[in-house]
Design an enzyme around this catalytic site. Structure first.
Site, short mmCIF file in Angstrom:
data_model
loop_
_atom_site.label_atom_id
_atom_site.label_comp_id
_atom_site.label_asym_id
_atom_site.label_seq_id
_atom_site.Cartn_x
_atom_site.Cartn_y
_atom_site.Cartn_z
N ALA A 54 -18.71 31.35 -18.64
CA ALA A 54 -19.89 31.37 -19.53
C ALA A 54 -19.96 32.44 -20.27
CB ALA A 54 -20.94 30.50 -19.30
N ASP A 55 -20.44 32.19 -21.55
CA ASP A 55 -21.17 33.57 -22.25
C ASP A 55 -22.09 33.38 -23.05
OD1 ASP A 55 -20.07 36.66 -22.44
OD2 ASP A 55 -20.52 35.95 -24.61
N THR A 56 -22.85 34.17 -23.24
CA THR A 56 -24.10 33.95 -24.18
C THR A 56 -24.18 35.02 -25.21
OG1 THR A 56 -25.18 32.61 -22.12
CG2 THR A 56 -26.51 33.55 -24.15
N LYS A 99 -13.03 35.07 -20.40
CA LYS A 99 -13.53 35.36 -18.92
C LYS A 99 -12.88 34.53 -18.09
CE LYS A 99 -18.30 37.23 -19.90
NZ LYS A 99 -19.71 37.05 -19.97
N GLY A 116 -21.12 29.63 -24.70
CA GLY A 116 -19.89 29.12 -24.54
C GLY A 116 -19.43 28.81 -23.16
#
Length: 212
Positions: A78-80, A56, A115
């Site tokens: 960010a990624d969840t 991203k 992250g």
């Protein structure tokens, strides 16, 4: 604050923007980065969260470059990922997916991996990975039906948003609440401050305005 880099948030998520605003940060640009979030074969949840945060950030950086934003920028992404053991739960798009997630999460513990990637003006990449452990109460059929009817699960990792109705299902949380919402504030502040971004500048302004 001459020479301060512009901050690009690689997201259109109102939750992530609100979290940044909570700590006095207003990104100069919002550049949504839509990427393929399909896990690679055998990919572990924590690896997926960090890989997608990286992807991203790089995607947003590329889009910003094409748009002519200049080189004095920082890109934050960010990624969840929600997981039960090694099993990665989807971002629920249908009621069936959401129902499957609820049944799996009901009465048991799961982990949320978030992250975070920051690309500096020099092009360096900084990373943080935050793991939060959560336990849901055992959900009754009535609770599941009512929650599914709310449609709050739509496009949410694991079929829930902790800051919404599903917060009532959480009996235990060990780790970062803000990471589960979408952006770990402690780690994000460390990343930005470590690269010289004036995280505390607005705090000082707010202090003077309030007369403290």
């Amino acid at each position: 604050m001459a020479g301060r880099p512009d901050l690009i948030l690689a997201s259109a998520s109102p939750r992530r923007l609100a979290l940044l605003n909570q700590i006095g940060i207003e990104p100069e640009h919002l550049v949504p980065a839509h990427v393929d979030e399909t896990p690679e074969k055998g990919e572990l949840p924590r690896k997926l969260a960090q890989r997608l945060a990286d992807l991203k950030a790089l995607t947003a950086q590329h889009k910003a470059s094409i748009a002519g934003f200049g080189t004095n920028t920082m890109v934050l992404a960010a990624d969840t990922v929600v997981a039960v053991g090694r099993r990665i739960l989807p971002k629920a798009e249908t009621m069936e997916e959401a129902s499957d997630c609820l049944r799996l999460l009901s009465g048991r513990a799961h982990r949320v991996y978030t992250g975070v990637t920051l690309i500096t003006p020099s092009g360096a990449r900084r990373h943080r990975l935050v793991e939060t452990r959560i336990r849901f109460k055992r959900l009754s059929s009535k609770e599941m039906e009512a929650y599914l009817a709310s449609a709050e699960w739509r496009d949410k990792a694991g079929g829930y948003a902790i800051q919404g109705i599903a917060g009532a299902f959480v009996v235990k949380l060990v780790g970062s609440y803000s990471a589960v919402v979408g952006l770990p504030l402690h780690e994000t502040t460390q990343l930005l401050a470590g690269e010289g971004y004036p995280v505390h500048f607005n705090w000082l302004n707010q202090s003077s305005l309030s007369g403290v």
